[in-house]
Design a protein around this motif. Structure first.
Motif, PDB file in Angstrom:
ATOM      1  N   ARG A 151      44.083  37.403  38.474  1.00  0.00           N
ATOM      2  CA  ARG A 151      45.223  38.346  38.033  1.00  0.00           C
ATOM      3  C   ARG A 151      45.082  39.013  36.735  1.00  0.00           C
ATOM      4  NH1 ARG A 151      50.917  36.224  40.064  1.00  0.00           N
ATOM      5  NH2 ARG A 151      51.286  38.418  39.232  1.00  0.00           N
ATOM      6  N   GLN A 152      45.530  39.933  36.391  1.00  0.00           N
ATOM      7  CA  GLN A 152      45.382  40.817  35.261  1.00  0.00           C
ATOM      8  C   GLN A 152      43.855  41.089  34.895  1.00  0.00           C
ATOM      9  OE1 GLN A 152      48.259  41.979  34.615  1.00  0.00           O
ATOM     10  NE2 GLN A 152      49.941  40.336  35.004  1.00  0.00           N
ATOM     11  N   ALA A 153      43.287  41.519  35.888  1.00  0.00           N
ATOM     12  CA  ALA A 153      41.948  41.374  35.654  1.00  0.00           C
ATOM     13  C   ALA A 153      41.199  43.086  35.538  1.00  0.00           C
ATOM     14  CB  ALA A 153      41.259  40.987  37.043  1.00  0.00           C
ATOM     15  N   ARG A 154      40.325  42.871  34.652  1.00  0.00           N
ATOM     16  CA  ARG A 154      39.709  43.960  34.437  1.00  0.00           C
ATOM     17  C   ARG A 154      38.076  43.686  35.291  1.00  0.00           C
ATOM     18  NH1 ARG A 154      42.045  48.584  32.060  1.00  0.00           N
ATOM     19  NH2 ARG A 154      43.732  47.736  31.069  1.00  0.00           N
ATOM     20  N   VAL A 155      37.394  44.703  35.466  1.00  0.00           N
ATOM     21  CA  VAL A 155      36.075  44.495  36.274  1.00  0.00           C
ATOM     22  C   VAL A 155      35.250  43.531  35.358  1.00  0.00           C
ATOM     23  CG1 VAL A 155      33.939  45.684  36.611  1.00  0.00           C
ATOM     24  CG2 VAL A 155      36.061  47.017  37.253  1.00  0.00           C
ATOM     25  N   ALA A 156      35.130  43.333  34.268  1.00  0.00           N
ATOM     26  CA  ALA A 156      34.047  42.585  33.548  1.00  0.00           C
ATOM     27  C   ALA A 156      34.428  41.116  33.587  1.00  0.00           C
ATOM     28  CB  ALA A 156      33.788  43.006  32.038  1.00  0.00           C
ATOM     29  N   VAL A 157      35.670  40.703  34.063  1.00  0.00           N
ATOM     30  CA  VAL A 157      35.995  39.271  34.152  1.00  0.00           C
ATOM     31  C   VAL A 157      35.145  38.540  35.234  1.00  0.00           C
ATOM     32  CG1 VAL A 157      37.828  39.489  35.839  1.00  0.00           C
ATOM     33  CG2 VAL A 157      37.838  37.675  34.089  1.00  0.00           C
ATOM     34  N   ALA A 158      34.620  39.494  36.031  1.00  0.00           N
ATOM     35  CA  ALA A 158      33.931  38.897  37.228  1.00  0.00           C
ATOM     36  C   ALA A 158      32.555  38.647  36.620  1.00  0.00           C
ATOM     37  CB  ALA A 158      33.724  39.978  38.224  1.00  0.00           C
TER      38      ALA A 158
END
Length: 262
Positions: A151-158
């Motif tokens: 949750r509250q995710a941007r692409v780079a959190v992956a």
């Protein structure tokens, strides 16, 4: 009373959802077009602020045979902070880091991550079905890591998720920035050798994934092809070109719906 003038481009409307051939009443737009624009703008705003219903999403995933996903959260504490501080959406909070634990000794070939991004609506409506299509498209021999929802995710959190799970690659399925005719668009970002600090140049993006854009099955097949090539070449991003031959089915990406969410 002035009547709306006939627009000679009107026949083109059947080919695109873009706002063309709107007509006019005198020097102004017809009332119906002003109201339609206001509605589309409200839908785009709602898509950005709508919270992801993880309970309903998990239920949809389990009905498709997925195990319960790992539920994680970025360092952005709420939507307000998420929108003001994109950097916080790119890293996991301490509790999520602890929940992931040490890297998986099995080193999965691919980890699939779902993130609300800038359109939780897109993930809510299409996330489970898209993951099902991806699973069908992938080679059965591919070793998938645990399914993750952030949750509250941007692409780079992956990248951090993939690194901590010891994955060879990560595919981030994330809600894209809404456009004025596409509040439910989803993007898929594939990254080889994910780690904190990867740049967008190291990813391949599949954009405008939704029933009215690039259909789910075609997007899934495209991801499977790119993943196979990334394993063969040992890279993703600018060095990996899409020569899959798959059509960009559906409608073109509307103005305002753009890849590059990070």
């Amino acid at each position: 009373m002035t009547t709306p003038s006939r627009d000679l481009w009107a026949h083109l409307c059947q080919h695109t959802p873009a706002r063309i051939a709107l007509g006019r009443t005198g020097v102004s737009l017809p009332t119906r077009e002003v109201l339609d624009f206001a509605l589309a703008h409200a839908q785009a705003r709602d898509a950005i602020h709508l919270p992801l219903d993880t309970e309903a999403l998990c239920a949809d995933l389990q009905r498709q045979g997925w195990p319960s996903p790992l539920l994680l959260h970025s360092q952005a504490r709420d939507r307000h902070e998420y929108l003001l501080r994109p950097d916080l959406g790119r890293r996991l909070d301490d509790e999520s880091v602890a929940r992931l634990g040490p890297p998986d000794a099995t080193s999965p070939d691919l980890v699939l991550v779902l993130g609300d991004g800038l359109s939780a609506l897109g993930i809510q409506q299409h996330g489970a079905a898209l993951l099902g299509a991806i699973r069908r498209a992938l080679d059965p021999a591919v070793r998938l890591g645990p399914l993750v929802v952030v949750r509250q995710a941007r692409v780079a959190v992956a990248d951090e998720v993939g690194e901590r799970l010891g994955a060879a690659a990560v595919a981030m399925v994330v809600g894209e920035r809404p456009g004025l005719s596409s509040p439910d668009s989803v993007g898929i970002y594939l990254t080889h050798a994910p780690r904190v600090g990867c740049s967008d140049a190291q990813r391949n993006c599949i954009s405008n994934v939704r029933p009215a854009g690039q259909d789910l099955d075609t997007a899934a097949r495209r991801l499977a092809w790119l993943f196979g090539e990334s394993r063969r070449l040992g890279l993703t991003g600018v060095g990996l070109k899409d020569h899959s031959g798959l059509p960009l089915t559906g409608l073109p990406t509307p103005a305002g719906s753009a890849p590059g969410l990070n």
